[in-house]
Scaffold this motif. Structure first.
Motif, short mmCIF file in Angstrom:
data_model
loop_
_atom_site.label_atom_id
_atom_site.label_comp_id
_atom_site.label_asym_id
_atom_site.label_seq_id
_atom_site.Cartn_x
_atom_site.Cartn_y
_atom_site.Cartn_z
N THR A 1 26.17 -5.59 -3.30
CA THR A 1 26.50 -5.48 -4.68
C THR A 1 27.36 -4.35 -4.56
O THR A 1 27.39 -4.42 -5.55
N PHE A 2 27.65 -3.41 -4.00
CA PHE A 2 28.24 -1.84 -3.68
C PHE A 2 29.56 -2.98 -4.09
O PHE A 2 30.00 -2.47 -4.76
N LEU A 3 30.00 -4.34 -3.45
CA LEU A 3 31.59 -3.82 -3.20
C LEU A 3 31.53 -5.06 -4.81
O LEU A 3 32.44 -4.70 -5.79
N ASP A 4 30.76 -5.15 -5.36
CA ASP A 4 30.83 -6.53 -6.55
C ASP A 4 30.77 -5.72 -7.35
O ASP A 4 31.78 -6.00 -8.21
N ARG A 5 30.44 -4.26 -7.58
CA ARG A 5 30.55 -3.86 -8.47
C ARG A 5 31.78 -3.17 -8.59
O ARG A 5 32.40 -2.74 -9.69
N GLN A 6 32.69 -3.08 -6.93
CA GLN A 6 33.88 -2.37 -7.13
C GLN A 6 34.63 -3.96 -7.71
O GLN A 6 36.08 -3.20 -7.68
N GLY A 7 34.81 -4.85 -7.61
CA GLY A 7 35.38 -6.26 -7.35
C GLY A 7 35.46 -6.28 -6.20
O GLY A 7 37.33 -7.06 -6.56
N PRO B 1 36.22 -8.75 -3.21
CA PRO B 1 35.54 -9.15 -2.63
C PRO B 1 35.47 -9.45 -1.34
O PRO B 1 35.75 -8.19 -0.58
N PHE B 2 34.43 -9.93 -0.77
CA PHE B 2 33.13 -9.34 0.28
C PHE B 2 34.50 -9.83 2.33
O PHE B 2 34.55 -9.20 2.39
N ASP B 3 35.13 -10.92 2.05
CA ASP B 3 35.91 -11.50 2.96
C ASP B 3 37.52 -10.36 3.06
O ASP B 3 38.14 -10.16 3.53
N VAL B 4 37.58 -9.82 1.98
CA VAL B 4 39.14 -9.07 1.71
C VAL B 4 38.32 -7.37 2.15
O VAL B 4 39.14 -6.56 2.85
N PHE B 5 37.00 -7.04 1.88
CA PHE B 5 36.08 -6.31 2.57
C PHE B 5 36.75 -6.73 4.13
O PHE B 5 36.81 -5.07 5.11
#
Length: 174
Positions: free
Chosen positions: A132-138, A140-144
């Motif tokens: 959710t934290f990553l989604d709020r910042q736009g 993408p999980f695979d980039v993180f």
């Protein structure tokens, strides 16, 4: 690798001590802060306590990839030659605080009567809170994951031989 796994990293090092002298849980749950700090320049603080259910807990504070982490490692398996710890760790980033799930497994096996192989295995995965934290910042999980993996792997690679040396010192004191 699961959809939300961030890293699965394992490194080994030699411990010049007999297997019967090694006690990984004892080492972990009596580790002095200065000894922990000596195992990585990223290590800030360490201590031990008990989880609400009474299980042993190691508290580690470190910085990985510029993010401060407070790890609450609860013992899920504690044998002299094998320790498994699980943590929902706090991660403090410039964008705010979130959590990450970490499974830390330390084990030793005899090579001969005077030498062992130590394995430091770390697996992490995103919690729902982190996704959710990553989604709020736009983000993408695979980039993180692609950015986080090399830093986590490098950290594990660097600390493994220093953990092995610390465990060796503890074993040879007995």
């Amino acid at each position: 690798m699961s959809d939300y796994e961030i890293v699965d990293s394992s490194f080994t090092a030699i411990i010049n001590a007999p297997l019967d002298k090694i006690d990984i849980p004892k080492w972990c749950f009596t580790l002095r802060e200065s000894e922990y700090q000596g195992c990585s320049p990223a290590h800030i603080a360490a201590g031990f306590t008990a989880a609400p259910d009474g299980k042993r807990m190691s508290i580690n504070v470190e910085t990985i990839g510029g993010s401060l982490m407070v790890q609450h490692y609860v013992e899920t398996l504690g044998e002299k030659d094998h320790l498994i710890l699980e943590s929902v760790s706090d991660v403090f980033t410039p964008a705010g605080r979130t959590t990450i799930h970490v499974l830390w497994e330390l084990s030793v096996k005899a090579i001969d009567d005077q030498k062992c192989e130590f394995t430091n295995h770390v697996r992490s995965r995103a919690t729902d809170e982190m996704r959710t934290f990553l989604d709020r910042q736009g983000i993408p999980f695979d980039v993180f994951r692609a950015q986080r993996q090399p830093m986590s792997i490098a950290h594990n690679k660097g600390e493994t031989p220093l953990f092995a040396a610390s465990i060796e010192r503890a074993a040879l004191k007995n």
